[in-house]
Structure formats: structure tokens, C-alpha cells
Design a protein around this motif. Structure first.
Motif, PDB file in Angstrom:
ATOM      1  N   LYS A  19       0.844  -1.212   0.000  1.00 17.94           N
ATOM      2  CA  LYS A  19       0.000   0.000   0.000  1.00 17.94           C
ATOM      3  C   LYS A  19       0.872   1.253   0.000  1.00 17.94           C
ATOM      4  O   LYS A  19       0.586   2.239  -0.680  1.00 17.94           O
ATOM      5  N   TYR A  20       1.928   1.209   0.800  1.00 22.57           N
ATOM      6  CA  TYR A  20       2.843   2.356   0.909  1.00 22.57           C
ATOM      7  C   TYR A  20       3.539   2.607  -0.426  1.00 22.57           C
ATOM      8  O   TYR A  20       3.578   3.743  -0.913  1.00 22.57           O
ATOM      9  N   GLN A  22       2.631   1.714  -3.404  1.00 22.13           N
ATOM     10  CA  GLN A  22       1.667   2.112  -4.448  1.00 22.13           C
ATOM     11  C   GLN A  22       1.481   3.627  -4.498  1.00 22.13           C
ATOM     12  O   GLN A  22       1.170   4.182  -5.548  1.00 22.13           O
ATOM     13  N   LYS A  23       1.658   4.279  -3.364  1.00 17.99           N
ATOM     14  CA  LYS A  23       1.481   5.739  -3.329  1.00 17.99           C
ATOM     15  C   LYS A  23       2.602   6.456  -4.078  1.00 17.99           C
ATOM     16  O   LYS A  23       2.450   7.604  -4.484  1.00 17.99           O
ATOM     17  N   HIS A  24       3.751   5.795  -4.208  1.00 23.20           N
ATOM     18  CA  HIS A  24       4.936   6.469  -4.736  1.00 23.20           C
ATOM     19  C   HIS A  24       5.435   5.936  -6.071  1.00 23.20           C
ATOM     20  O   HIS A  24       6.190   6.634  -6.758  1.00 23.20           O
ATOM     21  N   ASN A  26       4.792   3.172  -9.747  1.00 26.41           N
ATOM     22  CA  ASN A  26       3.836   2.419 -10.561  1.00 26.41           C
ATOM     23  C   ASN A  26       3.898   0.933 -10.190  1.00 26.41           C
ATOM     24  O   ASN A  26       4.790   0.496  -9.464  1.00 26.41           O
ATOM     25  N   MET A  30       6.774  -1.026  -8.095  1.00 28.81           N
ATOM     26  CA  MET A  30       6.349  -1.469  -6.767  1.00 28.81           C
ATOM     27  C   MET A  30       6.645  -2.953  -6.571  1.00 28.81           C
ATOM     28  O   MET A  30       7.193  -3.358  -5.544  1.00 28.81           O
ATOM     29  N   TRP A  78      10.469   4.315   5.041  1.00 28.36           N
ATOM     30  CA  TRP A  78       9.450   3.273   5.185  1.00 28.36           C
ATOM     31  C   TRP A  78       8.758   3.298   6.550  1.00 28.36           C
ATOM     32  O   TRP A  78       7.612   2.885   6.667  1.00 28.36           O
ATOM     33  N   MET A  81       5.070   4.443   7.066  1.00 24.24           N
ATOM     34  CA  MET A  81       3.875   3.619   6.796  1.00 24.24           C
ATOM     35  C   MET A  81       3.348   2.992   8.077  1.00 24.24           C
ATOM     36  O   MET A  81       2.218   2.538   8.133  1.00 24.24           O
TER      37      MET A  81
END
Length: 198
Positions: A19-20, A22-24, A26, A30, A78, A81
Motif C-alpha cells: 500500500k505504501y 503504491q502511493k509512490h 507504478n 512497486m 518506510w 507507513m
């Protein structure tokens, strides 16, 4: 039951790297970073306390130079998150008020756990705990459970261990510690009420 022992990741703090990431990044990047970082030998060594974060960054960027900047970004950020699972933190407070003795037993990096302890004051509710990187032991090695029992003079039969990994629970139960397997987003309150702890 006198002692309640908590894992940290996905029990007290949310830990969902996908999830973390995915925010940053593609989807393709990821997926690569999940493998490169969170499934790496370096990640295991960080949990073991045999490597520090800067060493891990150097090692990973050397192995994967095409993701040099991405690796540094993730490794340096990290911990953001890891946010409290508020319902479970509230339960920790209730258990403390009821007079249970609270402990931690978690696989965690040295530098990251210091950050968590400084960032979230609810950790002050715990009387002690064992963090893998400080002892160079990781769950489900039975020695880490035995160390917790010995260090804090706990009776296994009077202790309940809550963890999101079934293998960690099974080892606890082999040592006569009561186990509560808590898959991600399972309802801790319901499970504790079933056991007449809440």
C-alpha cells in the motif's frame, strides 16, 4: 492470565508495504521493490541486528543500481507507513487499566524501533519486551520466547501472545504460552472477549 505479549507489526502498528509503495511508484516498480527490499537477505539481517540501515542501503543499491534512488527513498522513509492500529492501541490501554502486565515480542530493526518508541507514546504502557535486532534472535526461534520468559520472570501458562503470523503462534504454544493468532484486520476485542480477558 496475567501477562499479555504483543507483536508490533500488524498488531499494534499497520505494516502494509505494498500500500505504501503504491502511493509512490507504478505497479511494475512497486513489485520489483517489494522483492528487492522486503524479501531481501538485508531485511532479514536488519531484523537480526547484524546489519544497520546504512549498510543495507549500500548493499541493496550495489546489487540493484538501476533502482538506486528508489531504494534509498524507501529505506529512509518506510517507517512512515507504520501508523497505530487505533482500535488495538485502545485495547492495550484497557488491558493496562485491568492490571495485566504488558510486554512486546517483535522482529524489528534497531533504528526503526527507536523511531517508533519516540514517535508513539503508547509504547510506554509496556513493562518491557524483546526486540529481535537487540538480541540477534528472530521469531519463531524458540530462544527468543525463552529469553522473554526468563528476563521478565514470566510463567508461560500465565501468558498470552498475540501475533499475526501463525508460525510464531505455533512456536509460542509449543513452549506452553497461550497463543492468539490475529490475521491482519481481525477483531482483537472479539478474540479477547472469547477468552474472558476483556
Amino acid at each position: 492470565m496475567k501477562n499479555i505479549i504483543f507483536d508490533i507489526g500488524n498488531v499494534l502498528l499497520d505494516f502494509q508495504p505494498e500500500k505504501y509503495l503504491q502511493k509512490h511508484f507504478n505497479a511494475s516498480v512497486m513489485g520489483d521493490l517489494m522483492m528487492i527490499i522486503f524479501s531481501s537477505d538485508e531485511w532479514i539481517e536488519l531484523d537480526m541486528g547484524t546489519m544497520m540501515i546504512q549498510d543495507a542501503i549500500e548493499s541493496l543499491t550495489l546489487k540493484h543500481p538501476h533502482y538506486h534512488d528508489e531504494i534509498i527513498f524507501v529505506m529512509e522513509n518506510w517507517t512512515h507507513m507504520m501508523t497505530p492500529l487505533e482500535k488495538n492501541v485502545e485495547i492495550v490501554k484497557e488491558l493496562k487499566e485491568k492490571g495485566y502486565h504488558l510486554y512486546l515480542l517483535s522482529n524489528f530493526h534497531k533504528e526503526a524501533i527507536q523511531t517508533m518508541f519516540q514517535r508513539y507514546d503508547f509504547f510506554q504502557l509496556f513493562e518491557g519486551g524483546i526486540i529481535s535486532a537487540n538480541e540477534q534472535l528472530v521469531k519463531p526461534d524458540q530462544k527468543i520466547y525463552q529469553l522473554l520468559l526468563q528476563r521478565y520472570h514470566l510463567q508461560a501458562e500465565e501468558s498470552l501472545f498475540i501475533d499475526d503470523m501463525l508460525s510464531n503462534i505455533k512456536m509460542a504454544e509449543e513452549l506452553h504460552i497461550h497463543g492468539l493468532y490475529l490475521p491482519y484486520q481481525a477483531d482483537l476485542r472479539t478474540e479477547l472477549e472469547k477468552r474472558h480477558i476483556l
